[in-house]
Motif scaffolding. Structure first.
Motif, PDB file in Angstrom:
ATOM      1  N   VAL A 163      -2.698   2.817 -11.253  1.00 40.54           N
ATOM      2  CA  VAL A 163      -1.512   2.910 -10.394  1.00 40.54           C
ATOM      3  C   VAL A 163      -0.324   3.625 -11.024  1.00 40.54           C
ATOM      4  O   VAL A 163       0.575   4.038 -10.315  1.00 40.54           O
ATOM      5  N   LEU A 177       8.286  -3.368  -3.227  1.00 41.77           N
ATOM      6  CA  LEU A 177       7.268  -4.104  -3.977  1.00 41.77           C
ATOM      7  C   LEU A 177       7.928  -4.821  -5.150  1.00 41.77           C
ATOM      8  O   LEU A 177       8.778  -4.265  -5.832  1.00 41.77           O
ATOM      9  N   ARG A 209       6.091  -4.821  -0.155  1.00 43.63           N
ATOM     10  CA  ARG A 209       5.321  -3.600  -0.354  1.00 43.63           C
ATOM     11  C   ARG A 209       6.255  -2.398  -0.377  1.00 43.63           C
ATOM     12  O   ARG A 209       7.451  -2.516  -0.202  1.00 43.63           O
ATOM     13  N   GLY A 210       5.645  -1.251  -0.622  1.00 43.92           N
ATOM     14  CA  GLY A 210       6.418  -0.017  -0.658  1.00 43.92           C
ATOM     15  C   GLY A 210       7.494  -0.098  -1.714  1.00 43.92           C
ATOM     16  O   GLY A 210       7.320  -0.747  -2.742  1.00 43.92           O
ATOM     17  N   PRO A 211       8.619   0.551  -1.458  1.00 42.11           N
ATOM     18  CA  PRO A 211       9.691   0.534  -2.444  1.00 42.11           C
ATOM     19  C   PRO A 211      10.196  -0.882  -2.710  1.00 42.11           C
ATOM     20  O   PRO A 211      10.844  -1.125  -3.726  1.00 42.11           O
ATOM     21  N   ARG A 244      -0.367   6.414 -12.615  1.00 40.41           N
ATOM     22  CA  ARG A 244      -0.607   7.834 -12.356  1.00 40.41           C
ATOM     23  C   ARG A 244      -0.159   8.718 -13.519  1.00 40.41           C
ATOM     24  O   ARG A 244       0.148   9.889 -13.332  1.00 40.41           O
ATOM     25  N   CYS A 303       1.941   0.712   0.089  1.00 37.91           N
ATOM     26  CA  CYS A 303       1.651  -0.558  -0.582  1.00 37.91           C
ATOM     27  C   CYS A 303       2.545  -0.708  -1.794  1.00 37.91           C
ATOM     28  O   CYS A 303       2.831  -1.803  -2.235  1.00 37.91           O
ATOM     29  N   GLY A 304       2.977   0.414  -2.344  1.00 38.68           N
ATOM     30  CA  GLY A 304       3.943   0.348  -3.428  1.00 38.68           C
ATOM     31  C   GLY A 304       3.353   0.272  -4.817  1.00 38.68           C
ATOM     32  O   GLY A 304       4.085   0.264  -5.791  1.00 38.68           O
ATOM     33  N   GLN A 305       2.031   0.217  -4.920  1.00 30.15           N
ATOM     34  CA  GLN A 305       1.513   0.016  -6.273  1.00 30.15           C
ATOM     35  C   GLN A 305       1.579   1.266  -7.145  1.00 30.15           C
ATOM     36  O   GLN A 305       1.784   1.164  -8.339  1.00 30.15           O
ATOM     37  N   CYS A 306       1.424   2.445  -6.575  1.00 32.91           N
ATOM     38  CA  CYS A 306       1.431   3.609  -7.459  1.00 32.91           C
ATOM     39  C   CYS A 306       2.811   4.251  -7.472  1.00 32.91           C
ATOM     40  O   CYS A 306       3.526   4.273  -6.485  1.00 32.91           O
TER      41      CYS A 306
END
Lengths: 1036, 895
Positions: free
Chosen positions: B44, B174, B170-172, B46, A483-486
């Motif tokens: 998100v 995003l 989404r993903g990279p 982290r 999903c890319g959010q983290c």
């Protein structure tokens, strides 16, 4: 609907179901109703032609007026998807494979009407080498434990009555009479763990949700199956939808939910259609909806179609998706069981988990948990895909070993390739290498080797898979699906992908492996959801189990599997240990320019006449032409080229680089030593080869029989090397390295081979008529006469054993090879095995001699039968004694050919435990400065070309050593002359065309002569065969 | 309270708080980027991962709720390494160029990178440069600096309630996207800038602040927004006498809690506008000439003295301003009362909100918003009448929308136009303009009929209920439908919703007050609140929203003809004595005339002193006002800009802006907050209070204050509700009057125990419907109504001088319903003449069904479109407020 109604339906439909389980085959005059079970699974539908077998059967039944006698049933997936479309005829459980509409008429006429099998469409077992007429005799099925798949293939999933007939919904009926806590306790007691992959105890999850406060609770079925290669859930839903609905209802009752969702991929239209029908039928029977079965329990299910985002399989993302939000995972806690869908307590269970529940509730936790391992009970459904013969859907008891799944159920690896690894758990999982084939599958054991059970995708990889590329594939998949959010997932994935790309392109550095591990660890520990936490697993797992393959890419810039295209020009050349420029000499050969072709060969190959005959040609295994028809006969073309030069006195010595003053000593004149001598000579060094035997060539001279490698040809190749200035001193045994240094040799290459003979150490080995394989061949080759007698037993399955057997055959003996495993386990080249059998050599597998009996000379041999048990690291099962299986055979002599070992004790360099030289795998340097080792002395018996590759590598290292360069570098060998053959790929259509066969003398001739009986191509034949080359190097 | 152990030490924390806040509150710094107080946690980035006993792996502190017994480790080598690695990965995502980054020095990423000492990134840095999105007038999006923490997305959703920003792909891949993944400027972005305030890096920055200064070069001053009556707390970042950046103050005790609207954040550059007056101007031969202060003040003093001497004190008058500080308003009325010797003092609220003051005083005994903004959280039903919240009080509107979206607040919107807030309403009523009392009485009719009234409250705390019953009995839903056009069912529905509310609150605006029966309308709303007991409790009340920043304060300070500060009547001899004693002069006991009289009646006054007002734009029937003003003997205007009113003055005195002076504003909810000086006055301009003091001196009445705080001390000594106020107490926060003693905490809502009426009871004051002053007819078939838009306020004197605001909304347009547009054959964007019996304007049209058929709507802030030339000058008989909300017009296409 109440329990009484349910029983009535069951009783009404039960006979029909039972008639489909009658194993007695059809006989002439049989009056039983015939059920034609046609798979309607997606796989079978996809492999059917334009007309579906179902329609064809319907037409045929019409045509032959069989309405009264035969019934057509559409069923869920039978599992054996590789062989689809599948049709099963009941009674008798006859399974027909690859049934196209055009086959139907034949089946109807022959089987339905005449009660005879259609042999050609029956399942073929390649190991047993025969067709099998009943499912009950097919290993694929018999080795499985089909519980939740038991209805697949048995009932029509679109008929709720058939599900009920097989005790469907009785578990729900029973559940509704229990207290909620009792239900939860039963599930806890069963030990059922989430089949979605994480393996969380289902009962415990339910208990959380049961205890959570909420005016509304939800039961959600996760059917968002997205792992590459996974289709368990799809088939479960397509074949047995009511089990899932019943499981959901049971769960909903237990936790107090009144509303359920099935989150199913929109890409599964058939599953969706099946579910829609099933839900509608269940509602109509009052098994869903208000007041289920007359109780106060309300529960209804809504389908929610997922749009194909892999991350939506993550439970919190899935819930967000149902809530119409972007499908992003969120941190847990709070866990969905406490705060789930719309903030309410929610249980999310996988399809497979839910399908088990009716069984647990109906038959009880004790029954259910009878099978499995200590920590993991029940069965697991896997979708078996990749390089496997029987790809399909299987269900096995937990604790079944991977080896059993792959080799027994899966039928092994196609095309005789080697098993490399099994990838479990898809992009979140890891690979299991061959050494873990015996590992009983459960959650903990897989975790222990850095893998996971996952949802059940089991992809089998063979030797052609590059593990670095495999890791890259999964990373790219995850990167696409994250999903890319983290941060760790979004950044870690492209960074890791980038590094792997670098490695696959030959730009990797060894420290990249540490960086990969760092990022992977960071992702594992800090990613928000399981996608990120597990995305690095395939990479970590491949580094862990296949580090040498990474190192090959990084250090040697080589992709051993021939996948990473940036690292080689063609797969054939990549596979060649001595880097022969195959496409170039093929091009020259097809144009008839044989002399030039010879020169190209000689750039890297000092022994073309030899290799043209005895090479095990790994190049051909990788030849792309294999995908079209048959691989190119590379070795045979080379043989003709070499023979042509030999016969026409064409000689070629590659130009030497500047003359060097240093002298180098090579111990051993086998292929490793000769190849080293050749290369060092090209480098300009003075080279002396010391050979203990009276002939040069090592095993080539003494271990290979004349009919395979005529002496004069070997001598010719060696003569050419001598002409380069290489001195070969025969009958000179080297016992002391220091002497050589004292004689001013600046570097030494130890390549004295493996001449020690392994023995069985059984009673009677001292009797006359007992021979050792290579010694036997050596004696013959050196012209000594050997008395074998009439009946000869050869023990072993390697090339040497076959040489012995075939020689013995030529000496007029009756020959039996005893081998302790099975034929397909033999290390000898298959064509040699085939040739030997043609020549009348008898092969007796699963047998070893335990005693040689005789009076002075062999008379009898006591043998013992073996049985195969666990797998060893070579993916072969380990033979073990079969009790009370001894038998005696008559024999006049026995040749033991079970392996050789190097004799190195006299050398003052470090050796490994088996007495092999202990060298650095990259540079081949021993622990002594200036001393290098290679060939059989390092590895034990090697193939000729692999030994030559060692020689080349050693030559490269010696040159580096003498120039003061680092030895820890890619062994670079530059061809002495450059040949560039321009090649404009023609606009030609490649049509199927089998390879040109070598002409071979009749068996009767072969068994009576030591002459070479396999005839070299004619020039025309060679040109024709070379013309088959696809020139994969074009444009590269 | 829960007890947690963090790094071996025990800490106490409030139940439900998140671990990260608990750590930060206790001085334990945990790196984080995606978390921001006031936004929902998403966990998100982290970076705030910690180890918590009993939890698997590392957990984000920001999304972990503390619980008793928790053992937490926030820092160890493993955690540190992982944080560092994640930071490095983040850094590798783009090439972060700090050199010219607008966030350099305040960037949270930069701070963390420094904290971790990351001087080199071990990963290859993505060199791809994505284009900036500078399509917005006020915000620049730099995707190359975006760390995808989502704070802007949440700020847009949770603070601004706009949902313009979101993630794409989404993903990279995003990325942050706006609207339907289009340039930000093309979306319905309200330009509030909540996103950029939330942004931890330089991904979202102020467009007009680019390259105007680096963060450490600014002078940072906390102050109160000078635009609307919301009283938002803000920090001005100024440099070289320019306001460059503005940030909302993120504190619990503020009204805005960090949020600002486009005007507050991007519309303060009027302060440095080149149009600012820098020297006094004296009109000589019809033209202004710059003059020295002394000359100008002498002239003014002499002229006023001359008029006073010749024609008497009551021929002089002063118009104060809602924009000035309390201290200045106080001094202004003191000046008028002492130096002029008259009570002819009024201010612009006369044109908008006096009906509230009158009606509320009549009903409850005091004319202010009864409750406060924050207390709305306790309401379960909100009725908003005649008030376009999103355009008028965007910050408050967002807070309200958030409550509505959370499902905790039901919303009734009453507005003839379908405003943006109407989209959020559970019930939207669209009455014919001028029929407010009808639907109010109709709702009361239903409430009484269905027994939804609060009998106990009525019994114990009110008077006049019988009277009410009699009047509203005539307003059956059917009759209401007939007059107001609101369907019967909807009236019943709305009445039930409000009537059944456990805490019902009413908010209303000028749509209710600017009518000839505005006082009746507000009285009707009072009746609604009284009859249901929705007053005197939190989450209830009758909440007038003052249009301007200090509309409440100017009234509190006694800038009204009949009262001294604190609502003390000039006609009360004891009060008169008190002020005479305090001010040392004799004072007039005669209430003065209203602004309406000053502006509309010829020959009542001879000399006028206007501080900050602009009646030439805000008053009705402008040509009539112009006529009156031009005939004055002498008029002085004290302002920052040469407004339309200043242009016809004899002397113009340059006042400075709020950024150049100290003082206080009282917001619409009685909240008194500080205004702080950021830099010295521009040019020779002076704060109003100084000018008044100087002028007073010249007129022979010594006013000498060293600092506005001294003025506040005097205010406190004379104004009972302000008695407890001092600058020291206001400190960084504020106090809500009544604050009668120095230790009084202020009052969040009024009338908890008793009302301030003579009887102490709430007074019902029912009224019957009267038609408006002017109804559409054959000749003038359309109703014109006016309102405002998001970007402008006052008469545009501030906002037109802000570059961003002007560009965002350069000119008034006329909204017209599609079917009306067809009728007059005008297309969207075409010019049209709007004519009334009083005047005419030419204006561009916007065809939209937001306005009802037969009604046209426009705003009034353009310099060259005097919309009020059209409006009618009929007054509410009690409040003397003109019926600005409604007049009859015709539309003509230009030939």
């Amino acid at each position: 609907m109440n329990i009484q109604n349910l029983k009535e339906i069951r009783d009404q439909y039960r006979p029909k179901i039972e008639s489909r389980q009658d194993p007695r085959p059809l006989e002439k005059g049989d009056q039983r109703i015939i059920n034609i079970m046609i798979c309607r699974g997606s796989g079978c539908i996809a492999s059917a032609g334009e007309t579906s077998p179902y329609d064809a059967f319907a037409n045929a039944i019409e045509k032959y007026d069989l309405k009264e006698k035969a019934e057509l049933v559409r069923t869920g997936c039978h599992g054996l998807c590789e062989k689809g479309p599948i049709v099963v005829i009941q009674p008798g459980a006859t399974l027909y494979t690859h049934v196209q509409a055009s086959d139907v008429e034949e089946i109807v006429q022959q089987h339905i009407i005449n009660k005879e099998f259609v042999e050609r469409l029956l399942f073929y077992d390649p190991v047993k080498e025969k067709h099998i007429s009943s499912i009950n005799n097919i290993d694929f099925y018999t080795k499985q434990t089909r519980r939740i798949l038991s209805n697949n293939g048995l009932i029509d999933p679109m008929q709720i009555e058939e599900y009920i007939a097989n005790d469907g919904y009785f578990a729900l009926a029973k559940t509704l009479e229990m207290e909620k806590t009792e239900v939860i306790e039963e599930v806890k007691k069963s030990g059922l763990r989430g089949r979605g992959g994480a393996g969380f105890p289902t009962g415990v999850k339910w208990e959380f949700a049961y205890n959570a406060k909420g005016d509304q609770k939800y039961m959600v079925c996760n059917a968002d199956e997205g792992d590459p290669g996974a289709y368990m859930n799809r088939s479960e839903l397509e074949g047995n939808p009511h089990a899932v609905l019943e499981g959901m209802a049971i769960g909903a009752y237990a936790i107090g939910a009144t509303k359920g969702y099935i989150y199913v991929r929109a890409e599964y239209p058939l599953a969706v259609e099946t579910l829609e029908t099933a839900i509608e039928q269940a509602r109509n029977y009052g098994l869903l909806g208000k007041n289920i079965m007359g109780t106060s329990f309300d529960f209804d299910i809504e389908l929610f179609l997922g749009s194909g985002a892999f991350v939506c399989g993550e439970e919190t993302a899935l819930l967000a998706s149902i809530e119409q939000k972007r499908g992003n995972p969120r941190p847990r806690p709070p866990f969905p069981a406490i705060e789930g869908l719309f903030g309410k307590p929610t249980v999310i269970n996988n399809v497979g988990t839910l399908a088990n529940l009716p069984l647990i509730l109906q038959k009880g936790a004790d029954w259910w948990s009878e099978i499995g391992t200590e920590s993991t009970k029940g069965t697991k459904v896997f979708s078996l895909t990749g390089n496997i013969n029987n790809s399909g859907l299987i269900e096995v008891a937990m604790g079944t070993s991977l080896g059993e799944i792959i080799f027994d159920i899966g039928g092994g690896i196609p095309n005789g390739k080697k098993f490399k690894a099994a990838q479990l758990g898809g992009p979140s999982g890891g690979c299991v290498p061959a050494k873990y084939l015996n590992l009983p599958i459960d959650y903990e054991s897989l975790q222990g080797i850095g893998c996971i059970m996952g949802s059940g995708a089991l992809v089998v990889l063979d030797e052609d898979a590059c593990m670095v590329d495999t890791a890259r594939f999964f990373l790219e998949f995850d990167a696409d699906e994250s999903c890319g959010q983290c941060v760790p997932c979004r950044r870690g994935l492209p960074l890791m992908t980038h590094i792997l790309e670098k490695i696959t392109e030959g730009n990797g550095e060894i420290k990249d492996l540490e960086t990969l591990k760092d990022i992977a660890t960071c992702m594992q520990k800090t990613s928000l959801c399981a996608l990120g936490q597990t995305a690095a697993s395939p990479t970590l797992s491949t580094i862990r189990h296949f580090r040498e393959e990474y190192e090959a890419h990084i250090i040697e810039k080589r992709c051993p599997a021939g996948v990473c295209a940036a690292l080689f020009k063609t797969t054939c050349r990549n596979a060649c240990p001595i880097n022969q420029d195959i496409p170039t000499y093929m091009t020259l050969a097809r144009e008839g320019k044989l002399e030039e072709a010879y020169k190209v060969i000689k750039q890297t190959n000092p022994l073309p006449l030899v290799l043209g005959r005895v090479c095990h040609h790994p190049c051909e295994e990788k030849c792309d032409r294999r995908k079209l028809d048959e691989p190119l006969a590379i070795r045979e073309v080379k043989r003709l080229v070499a023979d042509y030069a030999y016969e026409n006195n064409i000689e070629y010595q590659p130009p030497k680089r500047a003359q060097r003053k240093e002298k180098i000593a090579i111990v051993g004149s086998g292929p490793a030593g000769l190849a080293a001598a050749y290369d060092l000579s090209i480098e300009g060094f003075g080279v002396t080869v010391f050979e203990a035997l009276p002939v040069a060539g090592g095993m080539l001279a003494v271990g290979i029989p004349e009919y395979r490698l005529p002496k004069k040809l070997l001598e010719h190749d060696i003569e050419q090397i001598r002409k380069m200035g290489v001195e070969i001193r025969l009958n000179t045994r080297i016992d002391n390295i220091d002497d050589l240094f004292a004689r001013d040799y600046k570097a030494i290459f130890l390549a004295m081979g493996a001449h020690g003979e392994r023995r069985m150490n059984i009673p009677g080995e001292k009797l006359g008529g007992v021979f050792w394989g290579t010694e036997f061949l050596k004696d013959l080759n050196s012209g000594q006469s050997v008395d074998l007698g009439k009946k000869v037993i050869v023990v072993g399955g390697g090339n040497s054993a076959f040489d012995c057997a075939r020689v013995a055959r030529r000496m007029g003996a009756e020959v039996t090879i005893l081998y302790r495993r099975e034929k397909h386990d033999m290390p000898a080249i298959p064509e040699d095995i085939e040739a030997a059998e043609k020549e009348g050599v008898h092969i007796d597998c699963l047998s070893i001699p335990v005693e040689i009996i005789g009076n002075g000379r062999v008379e009898k041999i006591r043998c013992r039968r073996m049985e195969l048990e666990e797998f060893d690291a070579s993916c072969r099962r380990i033979p073990c004694d079969l009790k009370d299986s001894e038998y005696i055979i008559q024999a006049d002599s026995l040749i033991e050919s079970i392996g050789q070992f190097p004799e190195t004790e006299f050398l003052s360099v470090r050796t490994t435990r088996g007495g092999k030289l202990d060298v650095d795998s990259l540079s081949l340097a021993t622990d002594r400065e200036g001393v290098f080792g290679g060939g059989d002395a390092v590895t034990g018996p090697l193939t000729v070309v692999d030994a030559m590759a060692h020689g080349q590598r050693a030559a490269c290292s010696i040159r580096r050593y003498l120039d003061g360069e680092s030895l820890q570098a890619i062994p670079t060998r530059v061809d002495p002359e450059k040949y560039h053959v321009p090649f404009a790929p023609e606009e030609e259509e490649y049509e199927e065309k089998p390879r040109v066969r070598l002409k071979e003398a009749d068996v009767s001739v072969r068994t009576s002569t030591f002459e070479e009986t396999l005839k070299t191509y004619s020039k025309e034949e060679a040109m024709e065969e070379a013309g088959r080359c696809l020139r994969c190097d074009a444009g590269r | 309270m829960v007890y947690v152990n963090i790094n071996g030490k025990d800490f106490e924390a409030a139940e439900g708080s998140n671990l990260l806040d608990v750590c930060e509150n206790n001085g334990i710094h945990i790196p984080h980027l995606c978390h921001k107080k006031g936004l929902s946690p998403v966990g998100v980035c982290r970076l705030c991962l910690v180890k918590v006993s009993g939890m698997r792996g590392l957990v984000p502190a920001c999304s972990t709720t503390v619980a008793t017994g928790m053992q937490v480790i926030t820092h160890d080598e493993e955690i540190n390494d992982l944080r560092r690695l994640n930071l490095e990965m983040l850094l590798s995502e783009h090439e972060h160029n700090c050199l010219t980054c607008e966030s350099n020095g305040r960037c949270e990423l930069q701070n963390l990178v420094y904290e971790f000492g990351i001087d080199q990134v071990r990963f290859p840095i993505n060199k791809e440069i994505k284009p900036l999105d500078d399509s917005s007038e006020v915000i620049v999006r730099d995707p190359n600096k975006c760390i995808l923490c989502g704070r802007c997305v949440r700020a847009c959703r949770e603070i601004a309630c706009k949902n313009i920003l979101g993630f794409t792909d989404r993903g990279p891949a995003l990325a942050l996207g706006a609207g339907l993944n289009e340039p930000l400027g093309f979306t319905e972005c309200a330009s509030c800038g909540a996103c950029l305030q939330a942004c931890p890096t330089g991904a979202l920055t102020e467009k007009h602040a680019r390259f105007q200064g680096r963060n450490w070069e600014f002078n940072k001053v906390r102050t109160t927004c000078p635009h609307c009556g919301g009283g938002c707390q803000m920090e001005l970042w100024t440099k070289d006498k320019k306001v460059v950046k503005v940030y909302g103050v993120e504190e619990e005790n503020t009204e805005n809690k960090g949020n600002l609207c486009v005007k507050g954040r991007f519309g303060l550059d009027f302060v440095q506008s080149p149009e600012r007056l820098k020297k006094p101007l004296i009109k000589k031969n019809g033209k202004f000439e710059e003059a020295e202060w002394d000359e100008a003040l002498n002239l003014v003093a002499n002229k006023f003295q001359e008029i006073k001497n010749t024609h008497g004190p009551d021929t002089l008058a002063g118009i104060a301003s809602s924009k000035s500080t309390n201290e200045e308003c106080y001094l202004f009325q003191k000046f008028i009362r002492t130096c002029f010797g008259t009570n002819n003092i009024d201010f612009c609220t006369r044109l908008c909100h006096t009906p509230s003051a009158v009606a509320l005083t009549r009903a409850f005994g005091g004319g202010a918003m009864t409750n406060s903004m924050g207390l709305l959280e306790h309401a379960d039903v909100l009725l908003v009448a005649g008030l376009n919240l999103t355009e008028m009080y965007p910050v408050f509107a967002s807070a309200m929308k958030k409550l509505v979206l959370s499902g905790n607040l039901k919303l009734i919107i009453i507005d003839p136009r379908r405003t943006e807030t109407a989209e959020y309403a559970d019930i939207w009523l669209s009455p014919r303009i001028g029929t407010d009392i009808v639907w109010i009485n109709g709702m009361l009719h239903v409430i009484l009929n269905e027994g939804l009234y609060d009998g106990e409250f009525i019994e114990n705390r009110t008077q006049g209920f019988e009277n009410l019953k009699e009047i509203v009995s005539k307003y059956t839903p059917a009759r209401v439908e007939e007059i107001s056009g609101i369907p019967e069912a909807k009236i019943i529905e709305a009445a039930r919703l409000y009537g059944k509310a456990s805490r019902g609150s009413i908010l209303y605006g000028m749509g209710v007050t600017q009518h000839i029966h505005g006082t009746d309308n507000v009285g009707g709303l009072c009746n609604l609140a009284l009859s249901t007991g929705n007053i005197g409790k939190s989450g209830t009340g009758l909440n007038t929203i003052a249009k301007q920043n200090n509309g409440q304060g100017a009234g509190d300070m006694g800038c009204l003809p009949p009262i001294y500060p604190g609502g003390q009547p000039v006609s009360n001899p004891a009060v008169q004595e008190k002020f005479e004693k305090a001010w040392g002069v004799n004072l007039s006991p005669k209430p003065g005339i209203t602004e309406a009289n000053m502006l509309l009646d010829e020959n009542t006054i001879k000399g006028l002193y206007v501080m900050g007002g602009n009646p030439m734009r805000s008053g009705p029937n402008i040509s009539r006002i112009q006529n009156v003003l031009e005939n004055l003997d002498f008029m002085v205007v004290q302002d920052m800009f040469l407004t339309e009113t200043a242009k016809i003055a004899h002397v113009v005195l340059p006042a400075c802006s709020f950024a150049e002076k100290d003082g206080t504003f009282t917001n619409t909810a009685r909240f008194i907050q500080r205004v702080r000086k950021a830099f010295d006055p521009i040019g020779e301009s002076k704060p109003d209070w100084k000018i008044i003091c100087d002028l007073s001196q010249k007129m022979g009445y010594a006013m000498s204050y060293g600092h506005p705080k001294d003025i506040m001390n005097e205010i406190a000594s004379l104004t009972p509700p302000y008695a407890g106020i001092s600058y020291r107490r206001l400190g960084k926060g504020g106090l809500r009057w009544p604050c009668p003693q120095k230790d009084h905490p202020g009052t969040r809502y009024l009338w908890a125990e008793t009302f301030n009426t003579p009887s102490g009871k709430g007074m019902f004051s029912p009224a019957d419907y009267q038609p408006p002053a002017e109804s559409p007819d054959k000749e003038y078939p359309f109703i014109l109504t006016t309102g405002k838009d998001l970007y402008h306020l006052h008469t545009g004197s501030y906002t037109r001088n802000s570059v961003a605001l002007f560009n965002l909304s350069p000119e008034d347009v006329l909204e017209i319903h599609p079917s009306d547009a067809d009728r007059v054959q005008v297309k969207d964007g075409e010019e049209i003449y709007v004519r009334s019996r009083r005047g005419s304007i030419k204006i561009n049209t916007r065809v939209t069904d937001r306005v009802p058929e037969g009604t046209v709507f426009t705003t009034l802030h353009s310099e060259n479109i005097a919309v009020n030339a059209l409006t009618i000058d009929c007054l509410d008989p009690m409040a003397k407020t003109p019926e600005l909300k409604l007049c009859a017009v015709k539309l003509e296409k230009p030939a």
